[in-house]
Scaffold this active site. Structure first.
Site, mmCIF file in Angstrom:
data_model
loop_
_atom_site.group_PDB
_atom_site.id
_atom_site.type_symbol
_atom_site.label_atom_id
_atom_site.label_comp_id
_atom_site.label_asym_id
_atom_site.label_seq_id
_atom_site.Cartn_x
_atom_site.Cartn_y
_atom_site.Cartn_z
ATOM 1 N N ASP A 129 72.322 -41.217 -65.016
ATOM 2 C CA ASP A 129 72.004 -41.332 -66.442
ATOM 3 C C ASP A 129 72.461 -40.052 -67.144
ATOM 4 O OD1 ASP A 129 69.727 -43.044 -68.241
ATOM 5 O OD2 ASP A 129 70.290 -41.046 -68.971
ATOM 6 N N HIS A 172 65.606 -46.962 -69.092
ATOM 7 C CA HIS A 172 66.784 -46.411 -68.419
ATOM 8 C C HIS A 172 66.819 -46.856 -66.962
ATOM 9 C CE1 HIS A 172 67.828 -43.357 -71.607
ATOM 10 N NE2 HIS A 172 66.650 -43.806 -72.000
HETATM 11 N N1 UDP Z 1 60.298 -54.389 -71.195
HETATM 12 C C1 UDP Z 1 59.620 -55.406 -70.543
HETATM 13 N N2 UDP Z 1 58.310 -55.596 -70.843
HETATM 14 C C2 UDP Z 1 57.643 -54.832 -71.755
HETATM 15 C C3 UDP Z 1 58.352 -53.815 -72.435
HETATM 16 C C4 UDP Z 1 59.687 -53.628 -72.133
HETATM 17 O O1 UDP Z 1 60.188 -56.118 -69.706
HETATM 18 O O2 UDP Z 1 56.462 -55.057 -71.969
HETATM 19 C C5 UDP Z 1 61.703 -54.122 -70.802
HETATM 20 C C6 UDP Z 1 62.701 -54.809 -71.700
HETATM 21 O O3 UDP Z 1 63.022 -56.087 -71.200
HETATM 22 C C7 UDP Z 1 63.876 -53.821 -71.622
HETATM 23 C C8 UDP Z 1 63.229 -52.482 -71.389
HETATM 24 O O4 UDP Z 1 61.920 -52.745 -70.920
HETATM 25 O O5 UDP Z 1 64.683 -54.132 -70.511
HETATM 26 C C9 UDP Z 1 63.117 -51.659 -72.653
HETATM 27 O O6 UDP Z 1 64.351 -51.095 -72.918
HETATM 28 P P1 UDP Z 1 64.900 -50.903 -74.392
HETATM 29 O O7 UDP Z 1 66.231 -50.270 -74.282
HETATM 30 O O8 UDP Z 1 64.869 -52.184 -75.119
HETATM 31 O O9 UDP Z 1 63.869 -49.980 -75.116
HETATM 32 P P2 UDP Z 1 63.045 -48.663 -74.692
HETATM 33 O O10 UDP Z 1 61.790 -49.139 -74.101
HETATM 34 O O11 UDP Z 1 63.892 -47.885 -73.729
HETATM 35 O O12 UDP Z 1 62.829 -47.990 -75.999
#
Ligand code: UDP
Length: 497
Positions: A126, A21
């Site tokens: 948010d 987020h």
């Molecule tokens: N992300 C990253 N590296 C990691 C894990 C996640 O850069 O090792 C970033 C990914 O690029 C995205 C965000 O974290 O922008 C994860 O958001 P998403 O909505 O895909 O999933 P959530 O983690 O909120 O379930």
């Protein structure tokens, strides 16, 4: 737009405290500040670490962006020091404490707002931080909801709530056709977000309901999506709800240079991303599979083993981000005893910490992304023209799977049939949703040679250009951000002065 009028505007951004987020809201704030609008991001000290360096660079380059901190109420909420977001909660039993902490933040946030100059023109918050609804009434400032998903998602939720079609089936395996959509979308009841199948915790259910109803009293909704991707859904959502909607994504594209891409979301600014780049450089185009199941990674070790063994059997090169929230020690034990890493050496890389995802996805060697279908990850793959293998687990993820597999047709499903809601993992025993054979089949459907695969890749590649152009001058997302700015100017009476 007149620069003196713009300088009287002040947007305040308040992200929900979880990486998935924070990251898009920070990107969005950076995009807005590039339009010469003053932007202040309010967060807590530990949450700021993951984007501090990038904000500093923006300030140095002349962007009117600022970061202000409020103390996270650890003692008052009963959350141990050192944990200030959902990712680092030591136990999911503290979920409700976490939402209480967000309510406690109301007063410190108000104290910050009182001191801001120019005074805030609007708050972009948010949707999960419900207390901002009260703040916006108290300060008489419009509240714009940031919804971390897309129009497909909010339209599905709206139509399900108004039709109550999910109440007509009692069996969680039963299929429901989501009414009023441009496509025929079928979901199992058990795949719907938890608000449609609430659990026994009354306080948590009340929080979710408060979040849901606060949408109706917001001034409008800001989304990290773009019209060229899901225009029919944008129009239909606006038509049935009458809500103002601004689609200004894909915001991750604001990270143009490799440093921004590599550091995005990483608490450690000294990471050596060259090891991943060198690995990717050593493989042909579209040959490497990237696997990441989100920043929170709530997958059971048994399920991760099945994924790992599927990756091994596929014989394809891969980068697998295992991170570590849920029963990580058990996975590490298996990795060590089984000898998995030794067997895949040279062909597979495991990332145990934070992966530079946007950088990895932009490499030409990436051929597919096995994702949990968080909206950010899904959209980042779409922007990079990478086909997806979808492995949804909870919240909006099953909707996002439908976007990819049915609406834009750039991915295949691994075949998950039921959700395990966030924090409910312990209730599901070994928590295996799909086995290694499902993983192998899905990989083979997407990677490698063949007409169907090439056509899917072509469809995926089409979005690279569309995504890039939409946030540039003349593009629809650029235009929507201008409309947002003008709208807020209008409310402030600035455009008549
Ligand atoms: N992300 C990253 N590296 C990691 C894990 C996640 O850069 O090792 C970033 C990914 O690029 C995205 C965000 O974290 O922008 C994860 O958001 P998403 O909505 O895909 O999933 P959530 O983690 O909120 O379930």
């Amino acid at each position: 737009m007149d620069s003196t009028l713009l300088s009287n505007l002040h947007f305040v951004f308040i992200p929900f405290l979880a990486p998935g987020h924070i990251l898009p809201m920070v990107d969005m704030a950076k995009l807005l500040a590039k339009r010469n609008v003053k932007v202040t991001i309010i967060t807590t000290p530990l949450n700021s670490i993951q984007f501090n360096a990038s904000i500093k660079r923006e300030i140095e380059s002349g962007s009117p962006i600022e970061l202000l901190l409020v103390k996270f109420p650890n003692a008052e909420s009963g959350i141990p020091e050192g944990s200030e977001n959902l990712e680092t909660l030591p136990s999911m039993d503290l979920k409700i404490n976490f939402f209480r902490a967000l309510d406690i933040l109301q007063k410190p946030i108000e104290e910050v707002l009182e001191k801001l100059s120019p005074s805030p023109s609007c708050i972009v918050c948010d949707k999960n931080i419900a207390c901002v609804a009260d703040i916006s009434i108290k300060f008489n400032i419009p509240r714009i909801l940031f919804d971390g998903t897309n129009c497909f998602n909010i339209l599905c939720n709206h139509n399900l709530h108004t039709s109550k079609v999910y109440e007509t089936v009692s069996d969680s395996d039963s299929l429901i056709v989501v009414p009023g959509l441009p496509h025929r979308i079928e979901m199992r009841k058990s795949q719907l977000p938890v608000i449609f199948t609430p659990g026994p915790d009354k306080e948590l259910n009340a929080v979710r309901e408060r979040v849901r109803t606060s949408e109706a009293t917001s001034y409008g909704i800001l989304l990290n999506t773009f019209e060229e991707l899901e225009g029919e859904y944008v129009k239909e959502y606006q038509r049935v709800t009458g809500h103002k909607v601004w689609c200004v994504g894909p915001v991750s594209l604001t990270n143009k240079d490799d440093l921004d891409k590599a550091q995005r979301g990483n608490k450690n600014t000294h990471i050596d991303e060259s090891q991943y780049v060198n690995f990717l450089d050593s493989w042909p185009p579209c040959s490497v599979l990237y696997v990441c199941l989100g920043s929170l990674n709530r997958v059971s070790p048994e399920q991760l083993k099945e994924i790992g063994l599927g990756l091994e059997a596929s014989k394809r090169p891969f980068i697998w981000v295992i991170r570590g929230a849920y029963r990580r020690d058990e996975l590490e034990k298996w990795l060590k005893e089984d000898g998995f890493e030794e067997r895949v050496k040279g062909r597979g890389i495991l990332i145990r910490g934070w992966a530079p995802q946007v950088l990895i996805l932009s490499h030409k060697a990436i051929g597919a992304f096995l994702t949990h279908c968080g909206w950010n990850s899904t959209l980042e793959a779409i922007c990079a023209g990478v086909p997806l293998i979808t492995f949804p687990m909870f919240a909006d993820q099953f909707y996002n799977e439908k976007v990819v597999v049915q609406v834009i047709d750039t991915g295949v499903s691994v075949g998950v049939e039921n959700s395990i809601h966030f924090g409910d993992e312990d209730k599901f025993g070994d928590g295996v949703l799909v086995n290694r054979d499902n993983v192998i089949k899905a990989i083979e459907k997407v990677m490698g040679e063949g007409e169907e695969k090439e056509k899917r890749r072509e469809r995926a590649r089409k979005y690279v250009d569309l995504a890039k152009k939409t946030i540039e001058e003349g593009g629809s997302s650029y235009h929507n951000m201008s409309m947002l700015i003008e709208d807020i100017m209008h409310i402030k009476g600035l455009n008549q002065s």
